[in-house]
Design a protein around this motif. Structure first.
Motif, PDB file in Angstrom:
ATOM      1  N   UNK A  47       0.834  -1.196   0.000  1.00  0.00           N
ATOM      2  CA  UNK A  47       0.000   0.000   0.000  1.00  0.00           C
ATOM      3  C   UNK A  47       0.875   1.254   0.000  1.00  0.00           C
ATOM      4  N   UNK A  48       0.443   2.245  -0.765  1.00  0.00           N
ATOM      5  CA  UNK A  48       1.092   3.553  -0.810  1.00  0.00           C
ATOM      6  C   UNK A  48      -0.007   4.610  -0.685  1.00  0.00           C
ATOM      7  N   UNK A  49       0.085   5.398   0.362  1.00  0.00           N
ATOM      8  CA  UNK A  49      -0.917   6.428   0.625  1.00  0.00           C
ATOM      9  C   UNK A  49      -2.325   5.851   0.734  1.00  0.00           C
ATOM     10  N   UNK A  50      -2.419   4.679   1.342  1.00  0.00           N
ATOM     11  CA  UNK A  50      -3.720   4.089   1.607  1.00  0.00           C
ATOM     12  C   UNK A  50      -4.325   3.313   0.447  1.00  0.00           C
ATOM     13  N   UNK A  51      -3.613   3.191  -0.675  1.00  0.00           N
ATOM     14  CA  UNK A  51      -4.134   2.436  -1.826  1.00  0.00           C
ATOM     15  C   UNK A  51      -3.094   1.411  -2.247  1.00  0.00           C
ATOM     16  N   UNK A  52      -3.545   0.425  -3.047  1.00  0.00           N
ATOM     17  CA  UNK A  52      -2.602  -0.573  -3.546  1.00  0.00           C
ATOM     18  C   UNK A  52      -1.473   0.093  -4.316  1.00  0.00           C
ATOM     19  N   UNK A  53      -0.276  -0.369  -4.074  1.00  0.00           N
ATOM     20  CA  UNK A  53       0.910   0.198  -4.703  1.00  0.00           C
ATOM     21  C   UNK A  53       0.775   0.170  -6.228  1.00  0.00           C
ATOM     22  N   UNK A  54       0.613   1.311  -6.876  1.00  0.00           N
ATOM     23  CA  UNK A  54       0.403   1.332  -8.332  1.00  0.00           C
ATOM     24  C   UNK A  54       1.600   0.839  -9.126  1.00  0.00           C
ATOM     25  N   UNK A  55       2.766   0.821  -8.514  1.00  0.00           N
ATOM     26  CA  UNK A  55       3.964   0.374  -9.220  1.00  0.00           C
ATOM     27  C   UNK A  55       4.024  -1.141  -9.366  1.00  0.00           C
ATOM     28  N   UNK A  56       3.162  -1.842  -8.617  1.00  0.00           N
ATOM     29  CA  UNK A  56       3.213  -3.306  -8.635  1.00  0.00           C
ATOM     30  C   UNK A  56       1.856  -3.930  -8.922  1.00  0.00           C
ATOM     31  N   UNK A  57       0.977  -3.192  -9.583  1.00  0.00           N
ATOM     32  CA  UNK A  57      -0.313  -3.766  -9.955  1.00  0.00           C
ATOM     33  C   UNK A  57      -0.136  -4.981 -10.857  1.00  0.00           C
ATOM     34  N   UNK A  58       0.866  -4.935 -11.704  1.00  0.00           N
ATOM     35  CA  UNK A  58       1.159  -6.057 -12.591  1.00  0.00           C
ATOM     36  C   UNK A  58       1.458  -7.322 -11.788  1.00  0.00           C
ATOM     37  N   UNK A  59       2.226  -7.181 -10.696  1.00  0.00           N
ATOM     38  CA  UNK A  59       2.539  -8.334  -9.845  1.00  0.00           C
ATOM     39  C   UNK A  59       1.304  -8.855  -9.129  1.00  0.00           C
ATOM     40  N   UNK A  60       0.445  -7.941  -8.679  1.00  0.00           N
ATOM     41  CA  UNK A  60      -0.772  -8.361  -7.979  1.00  0.00           C
ATOM     42  C   UNK A  60      -1.701  -9.132  -8.915  1.00  0.00           C
ATOM     43  N   UNK A  61      -1.778  -8.686 -10.164  1.00  0.00           N
ATOM     44  CA  UNK A  61      -2.610  -9.387 -11.141  1.00  0.00           C
ATOM     45  C   UNK A  61      -2.082 -10.790 -11.404  1.00  0.00           C
ATOM     46  N   UNK A  62      -0.780 -10.907 -11.593  1.00  0.00           N
ATOM     47  CA  UNK A  62      -0.188 -12.220 -11.821  1.00  0.00           C
ATOM     48  C   UNK A  62      -0.424 -13.136 -10.623  1.00  0.00           C
ATOM     49  N   UNK A  63      -0.427 -12.572  -9.434  1.00  0.00           N
ATOM     50  CA  UNK A  63      -0.655 -13.369  -8.236  1.00  0.00           C
ATOM     51  C   UNK A  63      -2.031 -14.019  -8.255  1.00  0.00           C
TER      52      UNK A  63
END
Length: 276
Positions: free
Chosen positions: A80-96
């Motif tokens: 999380x960054x500033x209370x939201x999912x880290x936008x720099x790693x959305x690609x990793x979260x999707x793959x997960x």
């Protein structure tokens, strides 16, 4: 944007599982065509049965390791960054999300085969496998990473191959005695693995088409003509891979028939002679 390793690792897993599925389907069919049944996974003989569930362990453990890389190592636990999912790693979260589905399939299949807690029929396991492929399809079709141009074309072909995996898995549940369905499922999985490799070598390796290059995590081509030529090259690469897999299937069938089919035919003939 991906990387060479990011495509080569899943490519290896899909290729190994797909090749093993093709060989196992062929051997089971030539050994006894009348009793053939679709298998969503195939046991590995040898070492007194200790390798029987190796394929399922490869799926489950492979998905778990890749999941740890995508969910733990890549974002360094900065979810999380500033209370939201880290936008720099959305690609990793999707793959997960996709990897979790393959992990679930592997675990459920192991529980179904090795314990009495979850005794599922083969058709149900085929449908669970199709949901894992569906999650993969949705990931690459609705990716947060915008795939445009040549990169988008390679991912479009990947999505089509994943679609074949879905269709053949569902067909395995609906037509459980069909050898072509089981064989097509193995071919689709193997082709998906090969296309992951082809994408890695073309977009992130030494096979980049002339006039195109990787710059700042984006594939750029000097002109529309160069991009079209790259897409045409992708079509040729796909044709070569399909042809190579089909040749491999024919060779495997011929070898399996000569090694396993004749002995069974002779045994069947002996039984028939005894009945006569």
């Amino acid at each position: 944007m991906g990387s060479f390793k990011g495509h080569a690792v899943p490519g290896t897993l899909f290729l190994v599982v797909g090749a093993w599925h093709i060989w196992s389907a062929v051997v089971r069919y030539v050994s006894n065509p009348k009793s053939f049944r679709v298998h969503v996974w195939n046991p590995v003989p040898g070492f007194d049965g200790k390798l029987k569930y190796l394929e399922l362990y490869v799926v489950a453990v492979g998905a778990f390791i890749d999941l740890c890389i995508e969910l733990l190592y890549a974002p360094h636990l900065k979810y999380f960054v500033n209370g939201v999912l880290n936008p720099s790693h959305m690609n990793n979260f999707e793959h997960s999300g996709m990897l979790i589905m393959f992990l679930i399939f592997g675990v459920i299949a192991l529980l179904s085969e090795k314990t009495s807690f979850l005794p599922l029929p083969e058709g149900a396991l085929c449908l669970i496998a199709s949901t894992a492929f569906s999650a993969e399809y949705l990931l690459f079709n609705f990716h947060s990473t915008t795939h445009k141009g040549l990169e988008g074309y390679y991912h479009l072909i990947l999505v089509l191959l994943i679609g074949l995996c879905i269709l053949s898995s569902v067909a395995g549940a609906l037509i459980p005695t069909s050898f072509p369905v089981d064989l097509c499922n193995g071919i689709a999985i193997a082709l998906q693995g090969l296309w992951f490799y082809q994408t890695a070598f073309t977009l992130y390796g030494p096979m980049m088409p002339d006039g195109c290059r990787l710059k700042e995590s984006e594939i750029l081509c000097r002109s529309t003509e160069k991009e079209v030529r790259g897409e045409q090259l992708a079509n040729v690469q796909l044709f070569v891979l399909v042809l190579g897999v089909l040749v491999g299937v024919v060779v495997s069938y011929a070898f399996a028939a000569s090694r396993y089919g004749r002995s069974d035919s002779r045994r069947l003939q002996t039984v028939q002679d005894g009945l006569d």
